[in-house]
Design a protein around this motif. Structure first.
Motif, PDB file in Angstrom:
ATOM      1  N   GLU A 141       0.717  -1.260   0.040  1.00  0.00           N
ATOM      2  CA  GLU A 141      -0.124   0.167  -0.169  1.00  0.00           C
ATOM      3  C   GLU A 141       0.955   1.174   0.054  1.00  0.00           C
ATOM      4  OE1 GLU A 141      -2.594  -0.569   3.445  1.00  0.00           O
ATOM      5  OE2 GLU A 141      -3.854  -1.888   2.417  1.00  0.00           O
ATOM      6  N   SER A 142       1.971   1.118   0.621  1.00  0.00           N
ATOM      7  CA  SER A 142       2.917   2.280   0.987  1.00  0.00           C
ATOM      8  C   SER A 142       3.531   2.488  -0.710  1.00  0.00           C
ATOM      9  CB  SER A 142       3.942   2.226   2.015  1.00  0.00           C
ATOM     10  OG  SER A 142       3.386   2.114   3.104  1.00  0.00           O
ATOM     11  N   ILE A 143       4.016   1.507  -1.300  1.00  0.00           N
ATOM     12  CA  ILE A 143       4.509   1.675  -2.556  1.00  0.00           C
ATOM     13  C   ILE A 143       3.550   2.389  -3.624  1.00  0.00           C
ATOM     14  CG2 ILE A 143       5.499   0.117  -4.360  1.00  0.00           C
ATOM     15  CD1 ILE A 143       6.469  -1.783  -2.284  1.00  0.00           C
ATOM     16  N   GLU A 144       2.336   1.796  -3.498  1.00  0.00           N
ATOM     17  CA  GLU A 144       1.172   2.370  -4.262  1.00  0.00           C
ATOM     18  C   GLU A 144       1.213   4.003  -4.341  1.00  0.00           C
ATOM     19  OE1 GLU A 144      -3.367   1.694  -4.818  1.00  0.00           O
ATOM     20  OE2 GLU A 144      -2.200  -0.153  -4.696  1.00  0.00           O
ATOM     21  N   THR A 145       1.001   4.380  -2.858  1.00  0.00           N
ATOM     22  CA  THR A 145       0.923   5.612  -2.411  1.00  0.00           C
ATOM     23  C   THR A 145       2.088   6.573  -2.772  1.00  0.00           C
ATOM     24  OG1 THR A 145      -0.741   4.990  -0.667  1.00  0.00           O
ATOM     25  CG2 THR A 145       0.448   7.188  -0.455  1.00  0.00           C
ATOM     26  N   TYR A 146       3.082   6.237  -2.460  1.00  0.00           N
ATOM     27  CA  TYR A 146       4.671   6.876  -2.804  1.00  0.00           C
ATOM     28  C   TYR A 146       4.687   7.028  -4.447  1.00  0.00           C
ATOM     29  CZ  TYR A 146       6.042   6.632   1.970  1.00  0.00           C
ATOM     30  OH  TYR A 146       5.980   6.462   3.341  1.00  0.00           O
ATOM     31  N   THR A 147       4.382   5.926  -5.020  1.00  0.00           N
ATOM     32  CA  THR A 147       4.519   6.057  -6.519  1.00  0.00           C
ATOM     33  C   THR A 147       3.471   7.025  -7.140  1.00  0.00           C
ATOM     34  OG1 THR A 147       5.143   3.713  -6.549  1.00  0.00           O
ATOM     35  CG2 THR A 147       4.389   4.819  -8.659  1.00  0.00           C
ATOM     36  N   GLN A 148       2.103   7.058  -6.529  1.00  0.00           N
ATOM     37  CA  GLN A 148       1.184   7.851  -6.994  1.00  0.00           C
ATOM     38  C   GLN A 148       1.712   9.245  -6.833  1.00  0.00           C
ATOM     39  OE1 GLN A 148      -2.361   6.875  -5.268  1.00  0.00           O
ATOM     40  NE2 GLN A 148      -2.904   5.022  -6.642  1.00  0.00           N
ATOM     41  N   HIS A 149       2.300   9.780  -5.758  1.00  0.00           N
ATOM     42  CA  HIS A 149       2.879  10.941  -5.572  1.00  0.00           C
ATOM     43  C   HIS A 149       4.164  11.468  -6.033  1.00  0.00           C
ATOM     44  CE1 HIS A 149      -0.824  10.344  -2.945  1.00  0.00           C
ATOM     45  NE2 HIS A 149      -0.983  11.456  -3.256  1.00  0.00           N
ATOM     46  N   LEU A 156      11.236   6.766  -1.865  1.00  0.00           N
ATOM     47  CA  LEU A 156      10.503   6.114  -0.435  1.00  0.00           C
ATOM     48  C   LEU A 156       9.934   4.799  -1.074  1.00  0.00           C
ATOM     49  CD1 LEU A 156       8.810   9.297   1.055  1.00  0.00           C
ATOM     50  CD2 LEU A 156      10.799   8.032   1.901  1.00  0.00           C
ATOM     51  N   ALA A 157       9.238   4.895  -2.291  1.00  0.00           N
ATOM     52  CA  ALA A 157       8.802   3.685  -2.778  1.00  0.00           C
ATOM     53  C   ALA A 157       9.674   2.528  -3.143  1.00  0.00           C
ATOM     54  CB  ALA A 157       8.261   3.858  -4.183  1.00  0.00           C
ATOM     55  N   ALA A 158      10.998   2.942  -3.594  1.00  0.00           N
ATOM     56  CA  ALA A 158      12.135   1.954  -3.641  1.00  0.00           C
ATOM     57  C   ALA A 158      12.551   1.362  -2.195  1.00  0.00           C
ATOM     58  CB  ALA A 158      13.215   2.653  -4.145  1.00  0.00           C
ATOM     59  N   LYS A 159      12.609   2.288  -0.982  1.00  0.00           N
ATOM     60  CA  LYS A 159      12.895   1.739   0.052  1.00  0.00           C
ATOM     61  C   LYS A 159      11.819   0.671   0.588  1.00  0.00           C
ATOM     62  CE  LYS A 159      13.182   3.215   4.965  1.00  0.00           C
ATOM     63  NZ  LYS A 159      12.254   2.789   5.587  1.00  0.00           N
ATOM     64  N   GLU A 160      10.442   1.109   0.382  1.00  0.00           N
ATOM     65  CA  GLU A 160       9.357   0.179   0.650  1.00  0.00           C
ATOM     66  C   GLU A 160       9.552  -1.074  -0.144  1.00  0.00           C
ATOM     67  OE1 GLU A 160       7.096   0.187   3.186  1.00  0.00           O
ATOM     68  OE2 GLU A 160       7.781   2.290   3.678  1.00  0.00           O
ATOM     69  N   GLN A 161       9.921  -1.074  -1.249  1.00  0.00           N
ATOM     70  CA  GLN A 161      10.062  -2.137  -2.109  1.00  0.00           C
ATOM     71  C   GLN A 161      11.169  -3.086  -1.686  1.00  0.00           C
ATOM     72  OE1 GLN A 161       8.109  -3.012  -4.881  1.00  0.00           O
ATOM     73  NE2 GLN A 161       9.288  -4.934  -4.785  1.00  0.00           N
ATOM     74  N   ALA A 162      12.322  -2.747  -1.176  1.00  0.00           N
ATOM     75  CA  ALA A 162      13.465  -3.329  -0.702  1.00  0.00           C
ATOM     76  C   ALA A 162      13.019  -4.093   0.735  1.00  0.00           C
ATOM     77  CB  ALA A 162      14.668  -2.457  -0.327  1.00  0.00           C
ATOM     78  N   GLU A 163      12.255  -3.629   1.401  1.00  0.00           N
ATOM     79  CA  GLU A 163      11.444  -3.983   2.792  1.00  0.00           C
ATOM     80  C   GLU A 163      10.613  -5.062   2.400  1.00  0.00           C
ATOM     81  OE1 GLU A 163      10.033  -0.863   5.133  1.00  0.00           O
ATOM     82  OE2 GLU A 163      11.853   0.032   5.498  1.00  0.00           O
ATOM     83  N   LEU A 164       9.771  -4.907   1.436  1.00  0.00           N
ATOM     84  CA  LEU A 164       8.797  -5.871   0.860  1.00  0.00           C
ATOM     85  C   LEU A 164       9.767  -7.308   0.544  1.00  0.00           C
ATOM     86  CD1 LEU A 164       5.957  -6.757   0.281  1.00  0.00           C
ATOM     87  CD2 LEU A 164       6.163  -5.628  -1.816  1.00  0.00           C
ATOM     88  N   ALA A 165      10.674  -7.064  -0.280  1.00  0.00           N
ATOM     89  CA  ALA A 165      11.553  -8.239  -0.766  1.00  0.00           C
ATOM     90  C   ALA A 165      11.992  -9.021   0.494  1.00  0.00           C
ATOM     91  CB  ALA A 165      12.664  -7.826  -1.448  1.00  0.00           C
ATOM     92  N   VAL A 166      12.404  -8.319   1.538  1.00  0.00           N
ATOM     93  CA  VAL A 166      12.894  -8.929   2.657  1.00  0.00           C
ATOM     94  C   VAL A 166      11.881  -9.698   3.458  1.00  0.00           C
ATOM     95  CG1 VAL A 166      13.930  -8.886   5.098  1.00  0.00           C
ATOM     96  CG2 VAL A 166      14.693  -7.342   3.192  1.00  0.00           C
ATOM     97  N   ILE A 167      10.811  -9.214   3.684  1.00  0.00           N
ATOM     98  CA  ILE A 167       9.609 -10.016   4.069  1.00  0.00           C
ATOM     99  C   ILE A 167       8.986 -11.147   3.144  1.00  0.00           C
ATOM    100  CG2 ILE A 167       6.916  -9.537   4.697  1.00  0.00           C
ATOM    101  CD1 ILE A 167       7.816  -6.559   5.325  1.00  0.00           C
ATOM    102  N   GLU A 168       8.942 -10.895   1.869  1.00  0.00           N
ATOM    103  CA  GLU A 168       8.615 -11.998   1.022  1.00  0.00           C
ATOM    104  C   GLU A 168       9.542 -13.128   1.165  1.00  0.00           C
ATOM    105  OE1 GLU A 168       8.228  -9.890  -2.888  1.00  0.00           O
ATOM    106  OE2 GLU A 168       5.877  -9.628  -2.427  1.00  0.00           O
ATOM    107  N   ASP A 169      10.778 -12.951   1.654  1.00  0.00           N
ATOM    108  CA  ASP A 169      11.654 -14.154   1.830  1.00  0.00           C
ATOM    109  C   ASP A 169      11.054 -15.255   2.754  1.00  0.00           C
ATOM    110  OD1 ASP A 169      13.585 -13.240  -0.142  1.00  0.00           O
ATOM    111  OD2 ASP A 169      14.638 -12.312   1.498  1.00  0.00           O
TER     112      ASP A 169
END
Length: 151
Positions: free
Chosen positions: A65-73, A78-91
């Motif tokens: 949700e954060s990635i979507e919001t940051y990308t829209q704005h 910030l979207a790249a940081k959230e994407q990196a965190e998401l990759a860690v969680i998806e592991d």
């Protein structure tokens, strides 16, 4: 080794490697696990792998949700940081189901419940979500069910 123990061990490894994003993300997940223990009044007892998976799913949803919001704005950094965190969680999450797999299960559940109109969405979702819990994104499941019911 439980999933919570694995995350804890991986946190130590990431701290030694000075991987700041992985360390911060795993700390947030472990904080969620600790909060669950406190809420449940468990004290030192451990949480189940299913509960840890729920926490991971929740954290992944927040990141998406954060990635979507940051990308829209236009906040790509910030979207790249959230994407990196998401990759860690998806592991640590189970492999996610594809749209075709979800469609097959949705078709099966729709037939079993006798759903035929958009008003039956709740009945179908109630039967479907326990079967795909942690293995499929809720928004995708909802969209596929709506397509099947003609909503």
């Amino acid at each position: 080794m439980s999933l919570a123990d694995q995350i804890s061990d991986d946190l130590k490894t990431s701290m030694k490697a000075r991987d700041t994003i992985r360390t911060a993300t795993l700390r947030q997940v472990l904080a969620g696990i600790k909060n669950l223990r406190v809420q449940e009044g468990r004290g030192g007892t451990d949480v189940t792998d299913e509960e840890v998976t729920e926490i991971l799913t929740r954290e992944a949803k927040k990141r998406r949700e954060s990635i979507e919001t940051y990308t829209q704005h236009g906040r790509d950094e910030l979207a790249a940081k959230e994407q990196a965190e998401l990759a860690v969680i998806e592991d640590y999450l189970p492999e996610q189901m594809g749209a075709d797999e979800i469609r097959a299960i949705v078709t099966e559940v729709v037939a079993a419940t006798g759903a035929s109109q958009p008003g039956d969405l709740g009945k179908v979702m109630g039967q479907l979500m326990p079967r795909v819990k942690g293995k499929a994104d809720g928004k995708l499941v909802n969209r596929i069910v709506r397509e099947q019911l003609g909503a």
